[in-house]
Design an enzyme around this catalytic site. Structure first.
Site, short mmCIF file in Angstrom:
data_model
loop_
_atom_site.label_atom_id
_atom_site.label_comp_id
_atom_site.label_asym_id
_atom_site.label_seq_id
_atom_site.Cartn_x
_atom_site.Cartn_y
_atom_site.Cartn_z
N ALA A 66 0.86 -1.18 0.00
CA ALA A 66 0.00 0.00 0.00
C ALA A 66 0.90 1.23 0.00
O ALA A 66 2.09 1.14 0.35
CB ALA A 66 -0.88 -0.02 1.25
N GLY A 105 0.52 -5.12 0.63
CA GLY A 105 -0.64 -5.05 -0.27
C GLY A 105 -0.31 -5.57 -1.66
O GLY A 105 -1.20 -6.04 -2.38
N GLU A 108 -0.76 -9.10 -1.48
CA GLU A 108 -2.21 -9.35 -1.33
C GLU A 108 -2.93 -9.23 -2.68
O GLU A 108 -3.92 -9.92 -2.93
CB GLU A 108 -2.80 -8.39 -0.30
CG GLU A 108 -2.27 -8.72 1.11
CD GLU A 108 -2.69 -7.73 2.17
OE1 GLU A 108 -2.30 -6.54 2.02
OE2 GLU A 108 -3.40 -8.11 3.11
N GLU A 128 4.09 -5.83 6.93
CA GLU A 128 3.29 -4.83 7.64
C GLU A 128 3.65 -4.73 9.12
O GLU A 128 3.59 -3.66 9.72
CB GLU A 128 1.79 -5.16 7.51
CG GLU A 128 1.18 -4.81 6.16
CD GLU A 128 1.35 -5.89 5.11
OE1 GLU A 128 2.20 -6.79 5.30
OE2 GLU A 128 0.65 -5.84 4.08
C1 3H9 Z 1 0.50 -2.39 3.33
O1 3H9 Z 1 0.73 -2.84 2.25
C2 3H9 Z 1 -0.83 -2.50 4.00
C3 3H9 Z 1 -1.77 -3.47 3.35
O2 3H9 Z 1 -1.60 -4.75 3.88
C4 3H9 Z 1 -3.20 -3.14 3.64
C5 3H9 Z 1 -3.82 -2.03 2.90
C6 3H9 Z 1 -5.29 -1.93 3.13
N1 3H9 Z 1 4.61 3.49 0.18
O3 3H9 Z 1 13.36 1.77 0.75
P1 3H9 Z 1 13.80 2.54 -0.44
C7 3H9 Z 1 9.42 4.88 -1.00
S1 3H9 Z 1 1.69 -1.55 4.21
C8 3H9 Z 1 5.11 4.70 -0.10
O4 3H9 Z 1 14.83 3.57 -0.24
P2 3H9 Z 1 14.92 0.16 -1.60
C9 3H9 Z 1 10.47 5.23 0.06
O5 3H9 Z 1 9.94 6.10 1.02
C10 3H9 Z 1 3.08 -1.55 3.14
N2 3H9 Z 1 6.40 4.92 -0.37
O6 3H9 Z 1 14.24 1.58 -1.65
C11 3H9 Z 1 11.54 5.85 -0.79
O7 3H9 Z 1 11.15 7.18 -1.06
P3 3H9 Z 1 12.25 8.34 -1.22
C12 3H9 Z 1 3.77 -2.84 3.10
C13 3H9 Z 1 7.23 3.89 -0.35
O8 3H9 Z 1 15.18 -0.20 -2.99
C14 3H9 Z 1 11.47 5.06 -2.10
O9 3H9 Z 1 10.17 4.44 -2.10
N3 3H9 Z 1 5.01 -2.69 2.33
C15 3H9 Z 1 6.78 2.60 -0.05
O10 3H9 Z 1 16.03 0.16 -0.61
C16 3H9 Z 1 12.51 3.99 -2.22
O11 3H9 Z 1 12.49 3.18 -1.06
C17 3H9 Z 1 6.15 -2.33 2.88
O12 3H9 Z 1 6.24 -2.15 4.10
C18 3H9 Z 1 5.41 2.41 0.22
N4 3H9 Z 1 4.90 1.21 0.51
O13 3H9 Z 1 13.83 -0.82 -0.99
C19 3H9 Z 1 7.33 -2.18 1.97
N5 3H9 Z 1 7.84 1.74 -0.09
O14 3H9 Z 1 13.11 7.91 -2.38
C20 3H9 Z 1 8.09 -0.95 2.31
C21 3H9 Z 1 8.90 2.48 -0.43
O15 3H9 Z 1 11.43 9.55 -1.46
N6 3H9 Z 1 9.19 -0.69 1.39
N7 3H9 Z 1 8.54 3.78 -0.58
O16 3H9 Z 1 12.98 8.35 0.09
C22 3H9 Z 1 10.35 -1.37 1.44
O17 3H9 Z 1 10.55 -2.28 2.22
C23 3H9 Z 1 11.44 -0.92 0.50
O18 3H9 Z 1 11.13 0.38 0.10
C24 3H9 Z 1 11.62 -1.79 -0.76
C25 3H9 Z 1 12.65 -1.09 -1.69
C26 3H9 Z 1 12.18 -3.16 -0.33
C27 3H9 Z 1 10.35 -1.96 -1.50
#
Ligand code: 3H9
Length: 691
Positions: A66, A105, A108, A128
């Site tokens: 999400a 998400g 999901e 999450e």
């Molecule tokens: C969810 O899904 C809830 C659902 O179950 C239910 C819904 C109803 N959203 O980490 P990075 C941005 S909760 C917005 O440096 P990497 C991050 O801020 C979510 N922004 O890259 C950064 O921005 P900036 C569950 C996001 O290559 C840029 O992307 N998912 C999100 O080292 C690059 O990120 C997670 O918890 C997001 N979801 O790693 C996954 N994700 O460049 C969270 C990233 O402006 N994300 N950004 O600073 C991660 O674990 C890592 O970002 C990922 C990439 C592994 C994907």
């Protein structure tokens, strides 16, 4: 190619419709993405020439979850559940084609596709929990239906990313695709249709769920085994409850339970703190006057001076990352001992199965022990980890200046000393920087990067990048005594020492801070480290409780007695001896003892830290309040669900903290003098978050 909206395309490849998302950086499920998916699947489903649908993403990853930045704001566009229903109920097979990380998400969404294929480098997870949440779009109900209850429990409570091969073995991915993912996914979709395979809905799979019915011990055992790890956190327990619901409730009811628990977490303070930390950590990497395109220096070889605990731990970080290290000690026996400890650490990790035996040798093979500083001449980065004394540091840097190649980064691991003064011992202060690792240096995630007055921007950019390479969180701080972390810690330590003279016992102070969520209190910490660190039997004069304890041969855990008494398994018990020592010491020094309640212990130890944090900001020694929080979470075990001391202070209310500091100042003097910034923020009705 038909553009559905700015982030979504729909293309027909013969009888296969391909829905492509392109919403950098991570294809998060923003309103635009949800809208695009909804419309694209509606169109593809209605198109009579289409027999199957592939969902694929551009950029570095499949949908990574999400859009966290939308949380807490009013929702626009179709809900994720609406989109999922459309995909799951499509009248033709839907294949999710996965690369990068399919998370939260994103997974999901993939779980409502009828089939999932992935490249071998992909990873899948429901992280999450790390945001203080649980998967809120059916993940907790669908995942156990594929991977079984035990694995699902592990995945939702750890948030771990499962590599493609394992995900395939678990049945999460139906097929791994070598080569071009798009072409492979299209071929797979055609095969599904040709073979007349069913529209497989995960929600209808019940055998793994049935296998866990009537076995509550699965959950009880899991809770018990992980109690320490989950201490203080709400989200792991809520995640467990949703998996329990998957077993005990019909699918639709399970979804409702998931929703209810998700909303509870989402609106609570822990998730707010953990989401804040997620962004704070990424923010810390951004330095206003060191833009992202600042050139960095290649670090292909590292020198470490000092093979003690710190030097050894520092070296391991680089060896782990495949970077050769030359480690220097003055005496042969110390060098051998240091290298031996590194090997032992690796061997222990290998024994626990967390490292392959051949990797132990690969890493040790990258290590060159030496007693000759000149051997550092070809290093790109040299880190000094010698005794914490300015004269010694200056001497080392003076020598390094003559030995190191031009452009090499000269770093000090000092915890307190003035990096600028150290830099002056060289003819190249622009190449000097502080790299303050935290003990154990191969474990703790924090790296305080200390910017000297003259440190070059490319040196800073290199250090920030390097912190990522070695798996650390780099936080840029300015030169001041103790930098950010230890400077604030000193406030807490001072008050802890005062409190025990005033009537609180060490175990009271420790218990309050432990219950707050810290890994251990200051006195348990002292016992662990050894009370006699820095204690000199020749100079001791019974001037502090610690000195008296050392004089009585109470040296901490290592000899079974310190502030606490220890049994043979190192279990701590409050010590009547220590209690008497403290009471006698208070009487001798004229401190009146009184009853001190837990609230005072908390406020006395933590509010001065917040106040010091404000001074650090005022002086520009940290770039932002959230950087201070990242220091405390990663260097000192501050509970992430409280978001770091500055975030926590905002949640308590700065007005309340200021009033209490003023009261303490009246009663006990200027140790509690509020910082001008704190006064200003309160006057303006603002918090650290508004800076
Ligand atoms: C969810 O899904 C809830 C659902 O179950 C239910 C819904 C109803 N959203 O980490 P990075 C941005 S909760 C917005 O440096 P990497 C991050 O801020 C979510 N922004 O890259 C950064 O921005 P900036 C569950 C996001 O290559 C840029 O992307 N998912 C999100 O080292 C690059 O990120 C997670 O918890 C997001 N979801 O790693 C996954 N994700 O460049 C969270 C990233 O402006 N994300 N950004 O600073 C991660 O674990 C890592 O970002 C990922 C990439 C592994 C994907």
């Amino acid at each position: 190619m038909a553009a559905i909206n700015e982030v979504t395309d729909l293309t027909n490849e013969g009888d296969v419709a391909v829905v492509t998302l392109n919403s950098p950086p991570v294809n998060a499920l923003s309103a635009k993405v949800r809208e695009g998916l909804d419309k694209a699947f509606e169109a593809a489903d209605a198109d009579a020439s289409v027999k199957s649908i592939v969902l694929i993403c551009e950029g570095k990853t499949f949908i990574a979850g999400a859009d966290i930045s939308e949380f807490g704001k009013a929702m626009t566009g179709p809900s994720l559940q609406d989109v999922q229903n459309r995909i799951e109920n499509a009248s033709k097979p839907v294949v999710a084609a996965i690369h990068g990380t399919v998370l939260g998400g994103g997974l999901e969404v993939a779980l409502v596709a009828h089939y999932r294929v992935a490249v071998p480098t992909a990873k899948a997870g429901l992280p999450e929990v790390n945001l203080g949440l649980l998967p809120g779009a059916g993940g907790t109900q669908r995942l156990p239906r594929i991977v079984g209850v035990e694995k699902a429990l592990e995945m939702v409570t750890s948030g771990q990313h499962v590599p493609a091969k394992a995900a395939h073995a678990m049945g999460l991915f139906d097929e791994l695709i070598d080569g071009d993912l798009r072409a492979g996914a299209i071929a797979f979709a055609r095969k599904i249709v040709a073979e007349g395979r069913p529209l497989k809905k995960v929600r209808d799979l019940n055998d793994k769920i049935d296998a866990a019915k009537g076995k509550p011990e699965i959950f009880a055992d899991f809770r018990k085994a992980n109690a320490r790890k989950f201490r203080g956190f709400l989200a792991p327990e809520y995640n467990i409850q949703t998996i329990e619901a998957a077993v005990n409730e019909p699918f639709e009811q399970g979804l409702k339970t998931e929703r209810k628990l998700f909303m509870e977490l989402m609106t609570g303070p822990q998730s707010a703190a953990q989401r804040y930390v997620f962004f704070a950590e990424r923010q810390a990497a951004k330095i206003p006057d060191v833009p992202e395109d600042t050139p960095t220096l290649p670090i292909k070889k590292v020198g470490v001076i000092g093979a003690g605990t710190m030097g050894g731990g520092i070296s391991m970080n680089f060896l782990n990352a495949g970077i050769p290290v030359t480690i220097i000690e003055a005496k042969q026996e110390n060098l051998e001992r240091g290298v031996g400890v590194i090997r032992k650490n690796y061997e222990n990790t290998a024994k626990k199965g967390r490292l392959k035996p051949e990797d132990v040798e690969t890493r040790m093979g990258l290590l060159t022990p030496s007693m000759n500083l000149e051997d550092l001449a070809d290093c790109d980065l040299i880190i000094e980890a010698v005794f914490e004394l300015m004269e010694i540091k200056k001497d080392v840097f003076g020598k390094l200046d003559k030995i190191a190649k031009p452009g090499a980064i000269l770093a000090t691991n000092t915890s307190y000393l003035n990096v600028d003064e150290i830099a002056q011992a060289t003819s190249r202060p622009e190449s000097v920087i502080g790299l303050h690792f935290f003990s154990p240096a191969n474990v703790m995630r924090l790296l305080e990067i200390v910017r000297g007055e003259k440190t070059d921007r490319s040196v800073i950019a290199t250090a920030m990048k390097l912190s990522k390479t070695i798996g650390k969180v780099g936080v840029l701080v300015g030169v001041c005594f103790g930098f950010v972390g230890n400077r604030m810690l000193a406030q807490r330590q001072r008050e802890a020492q005062k409190l025990i003279l005033e009537g609180a016992m060490p175990w009271d102070v420790d218990r309050v801070l432990y219950d707050f969520g810290l890994p251990m209190g200051p006195f348990a910490m002292s016992d662990l480290a050894g009370l006699d660190i820095g204690w000199d039997p020749a100079k001791t004069s019974s001037s502090t409780v610690r000195e008296v304890l050392c004089e009585m041969d109470r040296r901490g855990q290592k000899n079974g007695k310190g502030f606490y008494d220890y049994d043979e398994n190192r279990n701590a018990k409050p010590s009547p001896v220590t209690e008497q020592v403290i009471r006698d010491f208070a009487a001798k020094t004229g401190v009146n003892q009184r009853d001190i309640d837990d609230q005072e212990i908390l406020e006395r130890t933590l509010y001065p830290m917040v106040n010091e944090g404000a001074k650090i900001l005022e002086e520009g020694k940290a770039i932002r309040a959230s950087d201070i929080d990242i220091v405390w979470i990663n260097g000192y075990g501050w509970p992430v669900y409280r978001g770091g001391p500055m975030h926590w202070a905002d949640s308590v209310g700065l007005d309340k903290i200021l009033a209490r500091l003023k009261q303490f100042q009246n009663e006990m003097g200027d140790d509690f003098k509020p910082s001008a910034l704190l006064e200003k923020l309160v006057a303006e009705g603002k918090g650290f978050k508004d800076l």
